[in-house]
Motif scaffolding. Structure first.
Motif, PDB file in Angstrom:
ATOM      1  N   LYS A   1      51.588  40.202  47.485  1.00 15.24           N
ATOM      2  CA  LYS A   1      50.473  40.561  48.360  1.00 15.24           C
ATOM      3  C   LYS A   1      49.870  39.313  49.000  1.00 15.24           C
ATOM      4  O   LYS A   1      49.503  39.317  50.188  1.00 15.24           O
ATOM      5  CB  LYS A   1      49.406  41.320  47.568  1.00 15.24           C
ATOM      6  CG  LYS A   1      49.801  42.730  47.183  1.00 15.24           C
ATOM      7  CD  LYS A   1      48.671  43.421  46.437  1.00 15.24           C
ATOM      8  CE  LYS A   1      49.022  44.874  46.103  1.00 15.24           C
ATOM      9  NZ  LYS A   1      47.916  45.554  45.376  1.00 15.24           N
ATOM     10  N   HIS A   2      49.787  38.254  48.219  1.00 15.49           N
ATOM     11  CA  HIS A   2      49.251  36.995  48.740  1.00 15.49           C
ATOM     12  C   HIS A   2      50.126  36.461  49.872  1.00 15.49           C
ATOM     13  O   HIS A   2      49.628  36.033  50.923  1.00 15.49           O
ATOM     14  CB  HIS A   2      49.173  35.986  47.589  1.00 15.49           C
ATOM     15  CG  HIS A   2      48.765  34.609  48.016  1.00 15.49           C
ATOM     16  ND1 HIS A   2      47.481  34.305  48.423  1.00 15.49           N
ATOM     17  CD2 HIS A   2      49.476  33.455  48.102  1.00 15.49           C
ATOM     18  CE1 HIS A   2      47.424  33.023  48.751  1.00 15.49           C
ATOM     19  NE2 HIS A   2      48.614  32.481  48.567  1.00 15.49           N
TER      20      HIS A   2
ATOM     21  N   LEU B   1      38.217  46.421  43.558  1.00 12.47           N
ATOM     22  CA  LEU B   1      38.877  45.532  42.616  1.00 12.47           C
ATOM     23  C   LEU B   1      38.031  45.228  41.390  1.00 12.47           C
ATOM     24  O   LEU B   1      38.519  44.597  40.454  1.00 12.47           O
ATOM     25  CB  LEU B   1      39.242  44.214  43.308  1.00 12.47           C
ATOM     26  CG  LEU B   1      40.233  44.315  44.475  1.00 12.47           C
ATOM     27  CD1 LEU B   1      40.471  42.935  45.074  1.00 12.47           C
ATOM     28  CD2 LEU B   1      41.547  44.933  44.019  1.00 12.47           C
TER      29      LEU B   1
ATOM     30  N   SER C   1      44.354  48.284  52.526  1.00  9.88           N
ATOM     31  CA  SER C   1      45.740  48.716  52.697  1.00  9.88           C
ATOM     32  C   SER C   1      45.788  49.876  53.682  1.00  9.88           C
ATOM     33  O   SER C   1      44.749  50.414  54.078  1.00  9.88           O
ATOM     34  CB  SER C   1      46.360  49.140  51.354  1.00  9.88           C
ATOM     35  OG  SER C   1      45.684  50.257  50.811  1.00  9.88           O
TER      36      SER C   1
ATOM     37  N   GLY D   1      50.787  40.643  42.755  1.00  9.69           N
ATOM     38  CA  GLY D   1      49.724  39.854  43.362  1.00  9.69           C
ATOM     39  C   GLY D   1      50.262  38.718  44.212  1.00  9.69           C
ATOM     40  O   GLY D   1      49.722  38.412  45.284  1.00  9.69           O
TER      41      GLY D   1
ATOM     42  N   THR E   1      38.077  34.919  46.156  1.00  5.74           N
ATOM     43  CA  THR E   1      38.354  35.978  45.186  1.00  5.74           C
ATOM     44  C   THR E   1      38.470  35.410  43.782  1.00  5.74           C
ATOM     45  O   THR E   1      37.903  35.945  42.821  1.00  5.74           O
ATOM     46  CB  THR E   1      39.651  36.718  45.554  1.00  5.74           C
ATOM     47  OG1 THR E   1      39.505  37.308  46.842  1.00  5.74           O
ATOM     48  CG2 THR E   1      39.967  37.802  44.540  1.00  5.74           C
TER      49      THR E   1
ATOM     50  N   ASN F   1      49.912  38.913  53.006  1.00  2.68           N
ATOM     51  CA  ASN F   1      48.638  38.816  53.694  1.00  2.68           C
ATOM     52  C   ASN F   1      48.513  37.495  54.446  1.00  2.68           C
ATOM     53  O   ASN F   1      48.055  37.447  55.585  1.00  2.68           O
ATOM     54  CB  ASN F   1      47.495  38.939  52.685  1.00  2.68           C
ATOM     55  CG  ASN F   1      46.131  38.789  53.322  1.00  2.68           C
ATOM     56  OD1 ASN F   1      45.467  37.779  53.142  1.00  2.68           O
ATOM     57  ND2 ASN F   1      45.707  39.786  54.078  1.00  2.68           N
TER      58      ASN F   1
ATOM     59  N   TRP G   1      46.370  43.981  52.616  1.00  2.00           N
ATOM     60  CA  TRP G   1      46.017  43.175  51.440  1.00  2.00           C
ATOM     61  C   TRP G   1      44.878  42.194  51.691  1.00  2.00           C
ATOM     62  O   TRP G   1      44.608  41.341  50.856  1.00  2.00           O
ATOM     63  CB  TRP G   1      47.225  42.418  50.871  1.00  2.00           C
ATOM     64  CG  TRP G   1      48.476  43.238  50.738  1.00  2.00           C
ATOM     65  CD1 TRP G   1      49.718  42.911  51.198  1.00  2.00           C
ATOM     66  CD2 TRP G   1      48.632  44.521  50.109  1.00  2.00           C
ATOM     67  NE1 TRP G   1      50.625  43.885  50.904  1.00  2.00           N
ATOM     68  CE2 TRP G   1      49.988  44.893  50.231  1.00  2.00           C
ATOM     69  CE3 TRP G   1      47.754  45.389  49.448  1.00  2.00           C
ATOM     70  CZ2 TRP G   1      50.493  46.097  49.738  1.00  2.00           C
ATOM     71  CZ3 TRP G   1      48.261  46.589  48.953  1.00  2.00           C
ATOM     72  CH2 TRP G   1      49.607  46.937  49.096  1.00  2.00           C
ATOM     73  N   ASP G   2      44.206  42.279  52.830  1.00  2.00           N
ATOM     74  CA  ASP G   2      42.968  41.515  52.980  1.00  2.00           C
ATOM     75  C   ASP G   2      41.976  41.958  51.919  1.00  2.00           C
ATOM     76  O   ASP G   2      42.038  43.088  51.412  1.00  2.00           O
ATOM     77  CB  ASP G   2      42.345  41.763  54.366  1.00  2.00           C
ATOM     78  CG  ASP G   2      42.860  40.806  55.410  1.00  2.00           C
ATOM     79  OD1 ASP G   2      43.580  39.869  55.051  1.00  2.00           O
ATOM     80  OD2 ASP G   2      42.553  41.018  56.597  1.00  2.00           O
ATOM     81  N   ARG G   3      41.034  41.100  51.619  1.00  2.00           N
ATOM     82  CA  ARG G   3      39.968  41.451  50.682  1.00  2.00           C
ATOM     83  C   ARG G   3      38.631  41.212  51.347  1.00  2.00           C
ATOM     84  O   ARG G   3      38.427  40.177  51.998  1.00  2.00           O
ATOM     85  CB  ARG G   3      40.103  40.638  49.392  1.00  2.00           C
ATOM     86  CG  ARG G   3      41.338  41.072  48.600  1.00  2.00           C
ATOM     87  CD  ARG G   3      41.627  40.204  47.421  1.00  2.00           C
ATOM     88  NE  ARG G   3      42.792  40.716  46.682  1.00  2.00           N
ATOM     89  CZ  ARG G   3      43.274  40.172  45.586  1.00  2.00           C
ATOM     90  NH1 ARG G   3      42.715  39.080  45.086  1.00  2.00           N
ATOM     91  NH2 ARG G   3      44.328  40.695  44.976  1.00  2.00           N
TER      92      ARG G   3
ATOM     93  N   TYR H   1      36.740  44.722  47.789  1.00  2.00           N
ATOM     94  CA  TYR H   1      37.755  45.730  48.080  1.00  2.00           C
ATOM     95  C   TYR H   1      39.027  45.087  48.629  1.00  2.00           C
ATOM     96  O   TYR H   1      38.979  44.084  49.346  1.00  2.00           O
ATOM     97  CB  TYR H   1      37.232  46.743  49.104  1.00  2.00           C
ATOM     98  CG  TYR H   1      36.104  47.596  48.584  1.00  2.00           C
ATOM     99  CD1 TYR H   1      36.353  48.812  47.943  1.00  2.00           C
ATOM    100  CD2 TYR H   1      34.777  47.178  48.714  1.00  2.00           C
ATOM    101  CE1 TYR H   1      35.311  49.596  47.461  1.00  2.00           C
ATOM    102  CE2 TYR H   1      33.729  47.959  48.230  1.00  2.00           C
ATOM    103  CZ  TYR H   1      34.004  49.160  47.607  1.00  2.00           C
ATOM    104  OH  TYR H   1      32.976  49.923  47.115  1.00  2.00           O
ATOM    105  N   GLU H   2      40.151  45.714  48.294  1.00  3.94           N
ATOM    106  CA  GLU H   2      41.442  45.323  48.855  1.00  3.94           C
ATOM    107  C   GLU H   2      41.830  46.334  49.930  1.00  3.94           C
ATOM    108  O   GLU H   2      41.729  47.545  49.717  1.00  3.94           O
ATOM    109  CB  GLU H   2      42.506  45.293  47.757  1.00  3.94           C
ATOM    110  CG  GLU H   2      43.870  44.816  48.243  1.00  3.94           C
ATOM    111  CD  GLU H   2      44.869  44.738  47.111  1.00  3.94           C
ATOM    112  OE1 GLU H   2      45.231  43.608  46.725  1.00  3.94           O
ATOM    113  OE2 GLU H   2      45.286  45.805  46.605  1.00  3.94           O
TER     114      GLU H   2
END
Length: 430
Positions: A398-399, A123, A110, A395, A172, A402, A144-146, A107-108
């Motif tokens: 977000k990287h 995801l 937000s 992406g 990931t 995060n 934006w953590d996963r 999961y991402e």
């Protein structure tokens, strides 16, 4: 495990059933043993590396997988509810049943509301994003953590299971690569297939964690000139009989020395202006200060230190002695300021923050027009204009966002919103 439920009765039941106890140990082993063998680690070495909390998290992943396993003779939750469920609470029974039927996925994160809730987007499947009510995890998770976790429907809302694995960018990528066919196309992932992938999630997390712990290299941070970020303090002692009143007028005459008081200046670069820098738009080299019987200059690289020494020696070499120079890394500065916040000679935290913020701002503005491997060699501006690469730009942003949020406090608050707007992808910031 989940703080909303009491697992003691279930754990006691499993401990008394030898067959199911052995099965639990086997499943936990599936989650840990492959990486232990790959890294040649015994149980004690693994626990020493991971620490108590991460070791319990590893066990929890195996335990939750075990609760969802279907064997030819049944499932442990079904058996427990049949034999002992009558003695447990209704809330426990409902949670155990829901956990049994919920697979792990990636999961991402937000819309984090610390202490209350967050939104999780799957995801790997086409499931809709869900709002999860969670207190403790929202205090440590960032935009934006996963995470690999089981999102459990419970009563009238969703909750996270107890075993939530933080997934790095490397983890990931490894997981997504593992979920590809031989021709490189993504495997169609469903809830049913996810049930069989639980050890894969744990194994990838554990492998990347062990690599990080066993090979911890401090990343190089550069200043806006492209030089390694290293804080230099140059202390120029006064020659015998020299006073501060002899030094200040010389510095006040300099256009590149912006006065901030009778004894302090900001050394600026007057030849050009740049976006969002301090001191009326001029890039800053560092602060200059008269303190006691010394002139002190602080800069953020060896190159600037050499330039500062040459400048001050040329201006005041007759009344100042050669400098005594001390050097510290970013980590050393942060530690020193934490330990000696009230010391007269501690570098002000706001200076560290200013330098790092300036570095990030200037770096990212120039990066928007630079080709990046992550964007197939296109610049972010170019990739944002092309529908086929627009998602990669999202992406990438977000990287960055995060990574900044999870870094040291000096840059954790950096606001990337201007980049989303400038690249025209603000609609995807969700």
């Amino acid at each position: 495990m989940s703080g909303r439920t009491d697992l003691s009765a279930l754990l006691n039941f499993i401990a008394q059933e030898q067959l199911w106890h052995d099965r639990l140990q086997e499943v936990v082993g599936e989650h840990a043993h492959p990486m232990m063998e790959e890294f040649d680690l015994g149980s004690e070495e693994l626990e020493e590396l991971l620490g108590e909390s991460a070791t319990m998290l590893l066990w929890g992943c195996g335990f939750e997988d075990f609760l969802a396993r279907r064997y030819p003779d049944g499932n442990i939750i079904d058996l427990y509810l049949k034999r002992r469920g009558w003695a447990d609470t209704a809330a426990n029974r409902a949670y155990f049943a829901a956990l049994r039927d919920t697979p792990v996925s990636l999961y991402e994160v937000s819309d984090v509301r610390p202490g209350h809730s967050m939104v999780l987007r799957d995801l790997l499947t086409s499931a809709d994003p869900v709002t999860v009510q969670e207190k403790s995890a929202t205090q440590s998770l960032h935009q934006w953590d996963r995470i690999a976790v089981r999102v459990v429907p419970w009563e009238d809302h969703f909750v996270m299971s107890g075993a939530a694995l933080p997934y790095s960018a490397d983890a990931t990528a490894m997981l997504l690569d593992a979920l590809r066919d031989e021709d490189g196309s993504p495997v169609q992932v469903t809830r049913e297939t996810l049930f069989g992938l639980a050890p894969l999630f744990t194994g990838i997390w554990l492998g990347t964690e062990l690599e990080r712990m066993l090979d911890q290299e401090e990343p190089e941070i550069l200043n806006r000139d492209g030089d390694p970020l290293m804080f230099h303090e140059l202390r120029f002692p006064f020659a015998k009989g020299v006073t501060q009143k002899q030094i200040a007028p010389v510095l006040n005459k300099r256009r590149d020395m912006m006065s901030e008081g009778s004894k302090s200046w900001v050394w600026i670069e007057t030849g050009k202006t740049r976006h969002s820098t301090a001191s009326e738009g001029y890039p800053v080299f560092g602060p200059v200060e008269l303190k006691g019987s010394a002139l002190i200059v602080n800069v953020d690289s060896a190159a600037r230190a050499a330039k500062a020494e040459a400048l001050i020696t040329d201006l005041l070499g007759e009344v100042l002695r050669p400098p005594l120079t001390s050097i510290e890394t970013v980590g050393q500065v942060s530690a020193a300021n934490d330990a000696t916040a009230d010391a007269d000679d501690a570098i002000p935290p706001e200076l560290v923050e200013q330098i790092l913020q300036e570095q990030m701002d200037l770096h990212y503005r120039s990066t928007l027009d630079s080709p990046l491997p992550m964007l197939d060699g296109f610049s972010p501006r170019e990739a944002a204009r092309d529908p086929s690469t627009r998602d990669k730009v999202v992406g990438w942003l977000k990287h960055l966002e995060n990574g900044s949020a999870r870094s040291n406090a000096a840059i954790a608050g950096y606001d990337f919103t201007w980049m989303w707007h400038e690249l025209g992808v603000m609609d995807a910031r969700r």
